[in-house]
Scaffold this motif. Structure first.
Motif, PDB file in Angstrom:
ATOM      1  N   GLN A 143       0.815  -1.286  -0.046  1.00 28.81           N
ATOM      2  CA  GLN A 143       0.025   0.040   0.084  1.00 28.81           C
ATOM      3  C   GLN A 143       0.828   1.208   0.090  1.00 28.81           C
ATOM      4  O   GLN A 143       1.714   1.371   0.719  1.00 28.81           O
ATOM      5  CB  GLN A 143      -0.961   0.034   1.064  1.00 28.81           C
ATOM      6  CG  GLN A 143      -1.692  -1.116   1.349  1.00 28.81           C
ATOM      7  CD  GLN A 143      -2.239  -1.459   2.912  1.00 28.81           C
ATOM      8  OE1 GLN A 143      -2.570  -0.376   3.533  1.00 28.81           O
ATOM      9  NE2 GLN A 143      -2.497  -2.631   3.233  1.00 28.81           N
ATOM     10  N   GLU A 144       0.548   2.188  -0.802  1.00 25.46           N
ATOM     11  CA  GLU A 144       1.482   3.399  -0.823  1.00 25.46           C
ATOM     12  C   GLU A 144       0.930   4.440   0.083  1.00 25.46           C
ATOM     13  O   GLU A 144      -0.255   4.697   0.159  1.00 25.46           O
ATOM     14  CB  GLU A 144       1.348   3.940  -2.507  1.00 25.46           C
ATOM     15  CG  GLU A 144       2.335   4.949  -2.520  1.00 25.46           C
ATOM     16  CD  GLU A 144       2.420   5.584  -3.807  1.00 25.46           C
ATOM     17  OE1 GLU A 144       1.716   5.087  -5.057  1.00 25.46           O
ATOM     18  OE2 GLU A 144       3.215   6.407  -4.428  1.00 25.46           O
ATOM     19  N   VAL A 164       3.883  -1.441   3.567  1.00 25.05           N
ATOM     20  CA  VAL A 164       3.329  -0.160   3.089  1.00 25.05           C
ATOM     21  C   VAL A 164       4.605   0.556   2.327  1.00 25.05           C
ATOM     22  O   VAL A 164       5.975   0.189   2.767  1.00 25.05           O
ATOM     23  CB  VAL A 164       3.080   0.913   4.187  1.00 25.05           C
ATOM     24  CG1 VAL A 164       1.440   0.347   4.709  1.00 25.05           C
ATOM     25  CG2 VAL A 164       4.005   1.016   5.333  1.00 25.05           C
ATOM     26  N   TYR A 165       4.457   1.275   1.420  1.00 23.27           N
ATOM     27  CA  TYR A 165       5.635   1.870   0.570  1.00 23.27           C
ATOM     28  C   TYR A 165       5.395   3.362   0.440  1.00 23.27           C
ATOM     29  O   TYR A 165       4.372   3.684   0.241  1.00 23.27           O
ATOM     30  CB  TYR A 165       6.190   1.153  -0.544  1.00 23.27           C
ATOM     31  CG  TYR A 165       5.087   1.227  -1.714  1.00 23.27           C
ATOM     32  CD1 TYR A 165       3.922   0.518  -1.702  1.00 23.27           C
ATOM     33  CD2 TYR A 165       5.523   1.908  -2.753  1.00 23.27           C
ATOM     34  CE1 TYR A 165       3.077   0.532  -2.867  1.00 23.27           C
ATOM     35  CE2 TYR A 165       4.754   2.091  -3.837  1.00 23.27           C
ATOM     36  CZ  TYR A 165       3.451   1.366  -3.933  1.00 23.27           C
ATOM     37  OH  TYR A 165       2.598   1.555  -4.969  1.00 23.27           O
ATOM     38  N   PHE A 174       5.161  -5.326   8.430  1.00 19.41           N
ATOM     39  CA  PHE A 174       5.082  -5.620   9.733  1.00 19.41           C
ATOM     40  C   PHE A 174       4.311  -6.922   9.857  1.00 19.41           C
ATOM     41  O   PHE A 174       3.177  -7.022   9.291  1.00 19.41           O
ATOM     42  CB  PHE A 174       4.002  -4.369  10.425  1.00 19.41           C
ATOM     43  CG  PHE A 174       4.532  -3.189  10.453  1.00 19.41           C
ATOM     44  CD1 PHE A 174       5.523  -2.944  11.444  1.00 19.41           C
ATOM     45  CD2 PHE A 174       4.727  -2.406   9.329  1.00 19.41           C
ATOM     46  CE1 PHE A 174       6.122  -1.634  11.796  1.00 19.41           C
ATOM     47  CE2 PHE A 174       5.440  -1.030   9.575  1.00 19.41           C
ATOM     48  CZ  PHE A 174       6.279  -0.652  10.550  1.00 19.41           C
ATOM     49  N   HIS A 175       4.463  -7.779  10.832  1.00 22.86           N
ATOM     50  CA  HIS A 175       4.279  -9.244  10.913  1.00 22.86           C
ATOM     51  C   HIS A 175       4.153  -9.586  12.559  1.00 22.86           C
ATOM     52  O   HIS A 175       4.677  -9.040  13.337  1.00 22.86           O
ATOM     53  CB  HIS A 175       5.329  -9.970  10.439  1.00 22.86           C
ATOM     54  CG  HIS A 175       5.636  -9.714   8.822  1.00 22.86           C
ATOM     55  ND1 HIS A 175       4.920 -10.085   7.759  1.00 22.86           N
ATOM     56  CD2 HIS A 175       6.772  -8.626   8.518  1.00 22.86           C
ATOM     57  CE1 HIS A 175       5.564  -9.264   6.751  1.00 22.86           C
ATOM     58  NE2 HIS A 175       6.522  -8.602   7.248  1.00 22.86           N
ATOM     59  N   ASP A 176       3.100 -10.842  12.467  1.00 25.92           N
ATOM     60  CA  ASP A 176       3.172 -11.289  13.799  1.00 25.92           C
ATOM     61  C   ASP A 176       3.797 -12.686  14.042  1.00 25.92           C
ATOM     62  O   ASP A 176       3.679 -13.457  15.011  1.00 25.92           O
ATOM     63  CB  ASP A 176       1.586 -11.514  14.088  1.00 25.92           C
ATOM     64  CG  ASP A 176       0.849 -12.236  13.391  1.00 25.92           C
ATOM     65  OD1 ASP A 176       1.404 -12.868  12.184  1.00 25.92           O
ATOM     66  OD2 ASP A 176      -0.386 -12.695  13.538  1.00 25.92           O
ATOM     67  N   PRO A 234      -2.835   5.320   3.224  1.00 24.64           N
ATOM     68  CA  PRO A 234      -3.073   5.044   1.806  1.00 24.64           C
ATOM     69  C   PRO A 234      -4.477   5.548   1.175  1.00 24.64           C
ATOM     70  O   PRO A 234      -4.304   6.073   0.159  1.00 24.64           O
ATOM     71  CB  PRO A 234      -3.258   3.715   1.897  1.00 24.64           C
ATOM     72  CG  PRO A 234      -2.180   3.239   3.187  1.00 24.64           C
ATOM     73  CD  PRO A 234      -2.379   4.385   4.045  1.00 24.64           C
ATOM     74  N   LEU A 235      -5.399   5.988   2.209  1.00 21.08           N
ATOM     75  CA  LEU A 235      -6.538   6.875   1.477  1.00 21.08           C
ATOM     76  C   LEU A 235      -6.366   8.175   0.920  1.00 21.08           C
ATOM     77  O   LEU A 235      -6.669   8.434  -0.030  1.00 21.08           O
ATOM     78  CB  LEU A 235      -7.771   6.839   2.487  1.00 21.08           C
ATOM     79  CG  LEU A 235      -8.554   5.522   2.856  1.00 21.08           C
ATOM     80  CD1 LEU A 235      -9.696   5.964   3.840  1.00 21.08           C
ATOM     81  CD2 LEU A 235      -9.305   5.105   1.421  1.00 21.08           C
TER      82      LEU A 235
END
Lengths: 565, 565
Positions: A67-68, A132-133, A163-165, B44-45
């Motif tokens: 996601q940007e 995200v980027y 980000f991770h779990d 992002p939005l």
């Protein structure tokens, strides 16, 4: 676009300090201008190429669900202080004070900022993984900006953070990004290798750098000619040799080697090949005195040694410390009868049958030393810097060296930033957990330069179709000739209507100047409207291959479209 | 995009300092987060909406031949010193030093930088006119950042600069940009007015600001309800009244007005309407003592007065200076028998038949003063701040007031920067000439906020289709219901395959939460998959009109496509 009013200030001479060919060509082709050391303006041709690279990046990253967003460049100092990098980055981090005397850093990278945003925005494992980027200007006050866009102080980057779990989730995204990067760099036309790199001070574990192979570069990479193996020289391994089948050694014998300070001195004094002498280095590994053994012609690779020994730091012993530990000066040190320090031997010593080494008595060496007979290594490790021609560590092919330009990096950060900034989410059991993170960068301005390093000839740039600022360079060779002028205008209209990106050289310059500029700017297809304009015939030249052909106006659009596919 | 892993951290409560509705809604809808005062992350939005605005801007500017480039943010101080703005910008300009202790400014605007680039890049009139633009982050250390994106310290702007060899060419580009701006702001859905603005310290002449009408804003604009006329309040004019046909005045009479310091005091003492008393202001105009006359209820507009008098600066006289020039204290000043200073009368005095004014004797006023009979104005000028209901200066309609958000500005700079930075080209005769310049800005982040100020209701944002982050919000009302879930997934696939931008709320939340979030985020079309999923029927709601209808899966794509056109 009409070239007569297009901002493409081509140059004949380039500043003497433009060392890299990409830097020279971008200046000459009117693509960029320097405003200060390491600070450049991207003129329209460069901007167009960059926009195409960005579109490819967005397509590939959106395709894997990234996601940007856009993060700010002004970072409150507190964030960098929390992570510890306010100190660690030193002069490279650009700092400033606002009107209220509050400290800020200019975004050199965005781990701290994104971690803060996510810390406040994501509270549950349900929203994970997140990737995200952003595509954005970055600021790093390099000690020595050089090579134009290859090492600037203000540059354009795509940076991404995930980000991770769980480790599995991080691993999955890491490799999805790895593959997306490979597609991106292939699509922009780069010959590259994803190489195993050192995670250094970033605090993470796995990391690959995407290196564009080039004749100029700040890094050397070692790659196999028989497999996909590639690594930065500081991380490259070679295959450990098999120990010899029979191990019959001669009798240990001490010989005088007065004045032998180096391996080569000793080799000369003993009359043996330097590669058959042990290079014995006394070092302190995390504070503990240790003896490192290498073959005489090999060099210690400290980065690898640290990894292999699981250590944080290493330093060479002083002469006093050597004498203190071994009773002899550095030129005469060896492993025989050593039992006060651990002995780490490079794995290439495994393959040695007979050997010479210092006798721990200043001015003396042993010959006919048998590894395992006359000394016992604490462990065999991969300690040396590899050489061209070494066997690849995967057993397939031999290592080759190349200069590389780092155009991208993928990195498993682990919990370095989420821990220092206390970024937590609630897991399935409602328990607070610290995020696992990855980060992923692409140097966009640097990628343009790398593409030009790989795609040029003596006359100028040779753009890959995928990121060429325009696909076609249309030249009206003689604008005073009405027939030529009319045909060129008609073709310009045709091409534009067909959606083809075309730069139309409508300037009142001589044909020779136009041809030279066209080669320099290097658009994939050149269409010259000249003498056969009366018959509706033009000359088409493919920049890359030099292929030339004559086509009628009617066939042009079709030909160009087929060429581009 | 699946909302379950989309970074859209909606909020119930917003910080108390979020005054503007756009600021509140962008926080609540998870579009932005504050990192420092006036410094925001665009989530992002917001990024998606911004990307759409940028695409519209690029399309319109490329359409009139403007060329995109990217200029750096790090500006060597020397450039700003040469233009004089290193001093003039004061604390608003963010400054920093690099590792070599050299001074830099962070780009607040790019006149200096582009002028430098063009100075080196364009040498001949043949390359003119030139119109270049960039979309980029700007930095201004506002004294009081507020209203979220409406006044930030780091914000995203489109800025353009044009270069010309004649006033006609500058004028042509100025109006081409003016029209492009009107198309851009119409396309993003704004109700706006291009208003006549003050050129202030920018040193140019013509300038229009594009003001989005809003209930919050930092500027008041006056616009005609009967024509296109619109101006910033500080620049707005009203129609000058016709002088009365017959001018019969009573006899000049002096009356005691002890303790009358103000117009209202005098009006009370004399028993006349304050609007029939002259407000006499003693000022120094470029150092010269002058008397300004206004009707009692009017206010001096200093910006207009400076323009009208062709002056650079104006200041009020001190009480001592007033006594010195007029022999009376400020409450008792008037034009009768004044001949030591020029008298500038507001044009609304033209229409007055009888009048009272100070007698230049402390504590006394004249009544039955006849303009032209008892004093002669040096000149009638437009000096007052207009009021709602005034006649429009073009004679069509009356003036209305509105709050405005400045989203864009076009500006004829003239030679201010090309002169100070000595940027010249060679004209047809080979003679060096200084470039004429224009500059043109659009606040992109501010435009998003302005759109939301105009497009929202009590439940949330109501995006215009043209810049909505997604066109469709697809809600799976009960993800545990397999029928609903399957239909929602199928519709998600259909919409994506049809190239429709869709946000799919696949979260495990209750229907009520999803409806609330959908209204808050405000995408144009909401498709809810609920109880009639078994029949393949879904509920469609148009966010803007509230219109609801039921459609079958088969008809959806067609309906959405028609809706969007």
């Amino acid at each position: 676009m009409r070239q007569s009013t297009y901002l493409v200030p081509t140059m004949r001479d380039v500043p003497a300090d433009a060392e890299a060919i990409s830097h020279q060509l971008m200046l000459r082709a009117g693509m960029m201008r320097q405003l200060a050391s390491g600070v450049y303006a991207y003129l329209p041709l460069a901007k167009k190429a960059m926009t195409k690279i960005e579109a490819i990046i967005r397509e590939e990253l959106d395709g894997i669900g990234a996601q940007e967003l856009t993060l700010p460049a002004l970072h409150p100092a507190e964030l960098w202080q929390e992570s510890g990098r306010w100190e660690d980055m030193g002069d490279e981090l650009i700092r400033l004070k606002d009107r209220h005397n509050r400290d800020f850093a200019l975004g050199a990278t965005h781990e701290e900022v994104i971690t803060t945003i996510i810390k406040d925005g994501i509270t549950s494992y349900k929203k994970l993984p997140l990737n995200v980027y952003q595509i954005q200007t970055k600021f790093r006050d390099e000690r020595r900006p050089r090579f134009g866009l290859l090492r600037g102080r203000e540059f354009i980057m795509k940076d991404a953070y995930s980000f991770h779990d769980s480790e599995e989730s991080l691993h999955e995204t890491y490799w999805a990004m790895h593959e997306a990067y490979s597609r991106i760099f292939s699509r922009v036309g780069l010959t590259f290798r994803p190489v195993i790199a050192d995670s250094g001070t970033m605090g993470g574990k796995d990391t690959h750098e995407f290196m564009a192979l080039a004749s100029v570069g700040e890094d050397t990479i070692a790659y196999s000619d028989g497999s996909d193996y590639a690594a930065n020289l500081e991380m490259a391994s070679s295959l450990a040799p098999e120990p010899p089948q029979s191990q019959e050694y001669g009798l240990l014998e001490k010989k005088a080697t007065p004045d032998a300070k180096t391996v080569n001195d000793a080799a000369a004094a003993l009359g043996v090949d330097p590669d058959h002498i042990l290079k014995a280095l006394v070092v302190f590994v995390d504070g503990e005195g240790s003896l490192l053994l290498l073959r005489g012609n090999d060099e210690l690779n400290e980065v690898k040694a640290l990894h292999e020994l699981g250590a944080k730091e290493m330093r060479m012993a002083t002469e006093e410390e050597v004498v203190d530990l071994f009773g002899a000066t550095p030129g005469s040190i060896g492993p025989v009868n050593v039992n006060n320090v651990p002995i780490y031997a490079d794995h290439r010593i495994h393959g040695m049958e007979t050997i010479a080494c210092g006798a721990n008595e200043t001015g003396y060496h042993y010959v006919h030393v048998g590894p395992g007979k006359d000394y016992q290594a604490t462990a065999y490790k991969d300690l040396r810097t590899v050489k061209e021609g070494d066997p690849s560590p995967d057993g397939q092919g031999t290592l080759q060296f190349a200069e590389g330009i780092e155009v991208g990096q993928v990195f498993k950060l682990g919990r370095k930033y989420s821990e220092s900034l206390q970024a937590k989410y609630l897991d399935q059991n409602g328990k607070a957990q610290t995020f696992l993170m990855g980060c992923y960068g692409i140097g966009i301005s640097r990628t343009i330069a790398a593409v030009i390093e790989q795609h040029h000839d003596e006359n100028g740039i040779v753009w890959p179709v995928s990121i060429a600022p325009f696909l076609v360079h249309l030249l009206a060779l003689n604008v005073k000739n009405e027939e030529q002028q009319a045909l060129a205008e008609a073709i310009y209209t045709d091409l534009k209507q067909a959606g083809i990106d075309v730069l139309f050289d409508d300037r009142g310059e001589r044909a020779g100047v136009k041809f030279k500029d066209a080669d320099l700017i290097g658009l994939p297809v050149r269409i010259a409207v000249g003498k056969r304009a009366g018959e509706g015939i033009v000359e088409v030249k493919v920049r890359k291959t030099g292929e030339q052909l004559e086509l009628s106006k009617e066939d042009l659009v079709q030909w160009v479209k087929e060429f581009a596919n």
